[in-house]
Motif scaffolding. Structure first.
Motif, PDB file in Angstrom:
ATOM      1  N   LEU A  83      19.253  49.420  64.133  1.00  0.00           N
ATOM      2  CA  LEU A  83      18.667  48.199  64.885  1.00  0.00           C
ATOM      3  C   LEU A  83      19.737  46.859  65.180  1.00  0.00           C
ATOM      4  O   LEU A  83      19.692  46.424  66.305  1.00  0.00           O
ATOM      5  CB  LEU A  83      17.564  47.750  64.412  1.00  0.00           C
ATOM      6  N   ASN A  84      20.532  46.936  64.176  1.00  0.00           N
ATOM      7  CA  ASN A  84      21.570  45.864  64.409  1.00  0.00           C
ATOM      8  C   ASN A  84      22.735  46.149  65.351  1.00  0.00           C
ATOM      9  O   ASN A  84      22.997  45.307  66.029  1.00  0.00           O
ATOM     10  CB  ASN A  84      22.198  45.597  62.972  1.00  0.00           C
ATOM     11  N   ARG A  85      22.938  47.521  65.599  1.00  0.00           N
ATOM     12  CA  ARG A  85      24.042  48.043  66.593  1.00  0.00           C
ATOM     13  C   ARG A  85      23.224  47.956  67.980  1.00  0.00           C
ATOM     14  O   ARG A  85      23.830  47.752  68.812  1.00  0.00           O
ATOM     15  CB  ARG A  85      24.395  49.278  66.128  1.00  0.00           C
ATOM     16  N   GLY A  86      21.948  48.422  67.772  1.00  0.00           N
ATOM     17  CA  GLY A  86      21.351  48.664  69.361  1.00  0.00           C
ATOM     18  C   GLY A  86      20.620  47.449  69.882  1.00  0.00           C
ATOM     19  O   GLY A  86      20.008  47.415  70.873  1.00  0.00           O
ATOM     20  N   PHE A  87      20.168  46.389  69.134  1.00  0.00           N
ATOM     21  CA  PHE A  87      19.468  45.406  69.512  1.00  0.00           C
ATOM     22  C   PHE A  87      20.044  44.246  69.635  1.00  0.00           C
ATOM     23  O   PHE A  87      20.913  43.680  68.804  1.00  0.00           O
ATOM     24  CB  PHE A  87      18.103  45.121  68.363  1.00  0.00           C
ATOM     25  N   SER A  88      19.632  43.170  70.653  1.00  0.00           N
ATOM     26  CA  SER A  88      20.403  41.757  70.709  1.00  0.00           C
ATOM     27  C   SER A  88      19.704  41.183  69.684  1.00  0.00           C
ATOM     28  O   SER A  88      18.416  41.421  69.084  1.00  0.00           O
ATOM     29  CB  SER A  88      19.971  41.290  72.033  1.00  0.00           C
ATOM     30  N   PRO A  89      20.182  39.997  69.490  1.00  0.00           N
ATOM     31  CA  PRO A  89      19.556  39.000  68.269  1.00  0.00           C
ATOM     32  C   PRO A  89      18.124  38.563  68.853  1.00  0.00           C
ATOM     33  O   PRO A  89      17.187  38.625  67.614  1.00  0.00           O
ATOM     34  CB  PRO A  89      20.451  37.750  68.312  1.00  0.00           C
ATOM     35  N   GLU A  90      17.906  38.479  69.935  1.00  0.00           N
ATOM     36  CA  GLU A  90      16.372  38.011  70.391  1.00  0.00           C
ATOM     37  C   GLU A  90      15.529  39.375  70.214  1.00  0.00           C
ATOM     38  O   GLU A  90      14.388  39.218  69.893  1.00  0.00           O
ATOM     39  CB  GLU A  90      16.322  37.835  71.807  1.00  0.00           C
TER      40      GLU A  90
END
Length: 154
Positions: free
Chosen positions: A90-97
């Protein structure tokens, strides 16, 4: 010199083949939601429905797709040695938002039965740290989830 700068920028930009596939993100998110459902001793219909709703909204999935994803996530989470393998995706694939929104979904699952256990709080703190969520965003997501559950502010 121009070539050196171009090489530097190319190393900073991840190649397309390193992008996390959508189905991998879906499974990682579903596993975390399953883990939140299991965090306390009571895993009721309300928590499961909150997880199903979160996946349907987040990934625009149909009822059958969500059901299959939940089955796969359930089996995957039982064999998983840790949560890092999922949060790192999720850290690699998602934006901070998107990660903050995921934390809000996790809080919604935790609050779905109308109460928050110490185990759920502990897991949420751990997940917030693993997802690198700033404390202010973490607390704001928690308050939005409490309000959505119809619970009074702490």
């Amino acid at each position: 010199m121009l070539r050196t700068l171009k090489q530097l920028f190319n190393t900073l930009t991840p190649p397309a083949e390193l992008a996390v596939p959508e189905h991998t993100l879906q499974l990682a998110a579903a596993v975390l939601l399953i883990e939140m459902m299991r965090a306390d001793s009571h895993c009721g219909h309300e928590e499961r429905q909150a997880a199903v709703d979160a996946l349907a909204v987040k990934f625009a999935l149909g009822e059958d797709e969500v059901a299959r994803l939940m089955e796969l996530a359930d089996a995957t989470s039982r064999d998983a040695p840790d949560l890092y393998s999922f949060t790192s995706k999720l850290n690699r694939g998602f934006s901070p938002e998107q990660k903050v929104r995921m934390v809000e979904y996790l809080w919604q699952v935790a609050y779905a039965d109308g109460q928050l256990s110490h185990h759920e709080t502990h897991l949420m703190l751990k997940l917030g740290d693993l997802l690198y969520i700033p404390r202010g965003d973490f607390v704001a997501a928690k308050q939005r989830a409490r309000a959505a559950a119809g619970l009074a502010a702490e």
